[in-house]
Design an enzyme around this catalytic site. Sequence first.
Site, short mmCIF file in Angstrom:
data_model
loop_
_atom_site.label_atom_id
_atom_site.label_comp_id
_atom_site.label_asym_id
_atom_site.label_seq_id
_atom_site.Cartn_x
_atom_site.Cartn_y
_atom_site.Cartn_z
N GLU A 52 0.83 -1.21 0.00
CA GLU A 52 0.00 0.00 0.00
C GLU A 52 0.86 1.25 0.00
O GLU A 52 2.07 1.21 0.20
CB GLU A 52 -0.90 0.01 1.23
CG GLU A 52 -0.24 -0.38 2.54
CD GLU A 52 0.93 0.47 2.96
OE1 GLU A 52 0.81 1.73 2.86
OE2 GLU A 52 1.95 -0.06 3.38
N GLY A 57 6.78 0.32 3.50
CA GLY A 57 5.50 0.02 2.88
C GLY A 57 5.68 -0.23 1.39
O GLY A 57 6.71 -0.76 0.97
N GLU A 58 4.71 0.15 0.60
CA GLU A 58 4.66 0.00 -0.86
C GLU A 58 5.03 -1.41 -1.34
O GLU A 58 5.54 -1.59 -2.45
CB GLU A 58 5.50 1.07 -1.57
CG GLU A 58 7.00 1.04 -1.35
CD GLU A 58 7.73 2.26 -1.94
OE1 GLU A 58 8.79 2.07 -2.56
OE2 GLU A 58 7.24 3.40 -1.75
N GLY A 59 4.77 -2.41 -0.50
CA GLY A 59 5.00 -3.79 -0.90
C GLY A 59 6.46 -4.22 -0.88
O GLY A 59 6.79 -5.33 -1.31
#
Length: 345
Positions: free
Chosen positions: A167, A309-311
């Site tokens: 996300e 974050g961001e995978g």
Amino acid sequence: MTEMTSADRTPFDDIRALVATLPGPDRDAVAMVAERDATLTKPAGSLGRLEHLVSWLAAWQGKGQPSLDRPLVCVFAGSHGVAARGVSAYPTEVNRQMLENFAAGGGAINQICAAYGLGFKVFDLAIDLPTGDITTGPAFDEKACVATMAFGMEAVAAGTDCLAVGEMGIGNTTIAAAIYAALYGGEAAHWVGRGTGVDDPGLARKVAAVEAALAHHAGHLDDPLEVLARLGGREIAAMAGAILAARLQRVPVVLDGYVATAAAAILHALDSSLLDHCLAGHVSAEGAHADVLERLGLVPLLALGMRLGEGSGAAMAMGLLKGALACHRDMATFAQAGVSGRSAG
């Protein structure tokens, strides 16, 4: 007792009905993996957890020869009304700017996906339209929540053989902390971390925001799906939908960090078996992620102190999965290598 009619059903009832249809693991596929593993040129169990990872892939892909030919990292981006309360070190304009950065290939996640040969998709969930400020009202209503879950379900592309969910969204560590506090109780400060690197006054504002949200929604947080609608965000609802869709399509899931795990925690609170096809890519340095993973019964693959974050953590873990599968698939058997097997005595 009268049966519920279609007119009586709510959107959340549709989610609960879907949960009842989800498949379990394929035991025959696991047995096939074990049969091949016993023939490979290594002592039994010598690759440790790498062997279990291959069995996990087989169980949830439903095939004795698991694959990682089309792994996919999905990043869902959302915007949060609570961000206006100064809970992040960055302004909300960063949401749009980071989407443009991903599109240009400039994010950390772009580099990790390129390094490991992973597919990468970003989904803009009305990034310029924040959800409601959870300190004064619900993030969104039941219908919008389920519609966003449905969007996440549709994001799982046909042919994907392993999915990582991540996300991006300024303010979403505050949202995740509120979800955990609602699900598990305890002091808000236990669940709140520094997110993008807020200073002490910013951290105090985050704690105050979570406390205010819990107080405002008190008496309405017994149902995990209600927790999602009242305290969640579009990216969290979409990740929850993607996790459910992956289960339906027999796609194993790798979870990213603190915020992605909030989506998983909602599903686990709904039914503890809903995460059986998931593993934790890493333990984040953010907030109380280690505490959450323990509650979910998930042992992380990596512990690198990451909190981006961001995978990113899930994508790194997918590289580990690729290595585990390569050993199982391509290692020579005792017969092929002319190596003597274990002695009978």
